[in-house]
Design a protein around this motif. Structure first.
Motif, short mmCIF file in Angstrom:
data_model
loop_
_atom_site.label_atom_id
_atom_site.label_comp_id
_atom_site.label_asym_id
_atom_site.label_seq_id
_atom_site.Cartn_x
_atom_site.Cartn_y
_atom_site.Cartn_z
N GLU A 64 1.14 -6.42 -4.68
CA GLU A 64 2.55 -6.05 -4.30
C GLU A 64 2.88 -6.95 -3.23
OE1 GLU A 64 0.96 -1.68 -4.26
OE2 GLU A 64 0.41 -3.47 -3.44
N CYS A 120 5.58 -6.98 -7.91
CA CYS A 120 4.01 -6.58 -8.26
C CYS A 120 3.44 -7.48 -9.67
CB CYS A 120 4.11 -5.04 -8.62
SG CYS A 120 2.38 -4.22 -9.18
N CYS A 126 2.86 -0.11 -6.00
CA CYS A 126 2.92 -0.36 -7.49
C CYS A 126 1.75 0.38 -8.26
CB CYS A 126 2.86 -1.79 -7.69
SG CYS A 126 2.82 -2.41 -9.52
N GLY A 137 -2.06 -0.45 -6.46
CA GLY A 137 -2.02 -1.43 -5.56
C GLY A 137 -2.32 -1.22 -4.16
#
Length: 128
Positions: free
Chosen positions: A6, A22, A97, A119
């Motif tokens: 991200e 992302c 994300c 993420g």
């Protein structure tokens, strides 16, 4: 190994805008439904924010961001973005994300348990 990275977080005043991005590395993002979640200060769980299906034709938002946030994806670039407008102090959180391996093109999920990859998150701070 799929990795989600991200970017785009930061500090903004209430009423301002930020755009989170992302990128999916090590895989083809078109195989995944994509979502954004957030975890606010002192909160134990991550909250669903928005999600988009593999094709981009199905999109969902939590009620608190409808009309202010927009999720989009570019499968050629392996990216999914979250445009955040009219930000409020209560939007302050770490935004994550996530990618869900699904076999239908028009499905997305608002449940964090449906997502296979995450993420590390990006901090969004909205000052009053």
């Amino acid at each position: 190994q799929v990795q989600l990275v991200e970017s785009g977080g930061g500090l903004v005043q209430a009423g301002g805008s930020l755009r989170l991005s992302c990128v999916t590395n090590g895989g083809t993002s078109s195989r995944y439904a994509m979502g954004w979640f957030r975890q606010g200060p002192g909160k134990e769980r991550r909250e669903f924010v928005a999600a988009i299906s593999r094709s981009g034709s199905s999109i969902g938002y939590v009620d608190s961001v409808k009309g202010r946030f927009t999720i989009s994806r570019d499968n050629d670039k392996n990216t999914v973005d979250l445009q955040m407008n009219s930000l409020k102090p209560e939007d302050t959180a770490v935004y994550y994300c996530a990618a869900a391996l699904v076999y239908t093109y028009d499905h997305y999920s608002a449940s964090s348990s449906s997502y296979n990859y995450w993420g590390r998150g990006t901090q969004v701070t909205v000052s009053s």
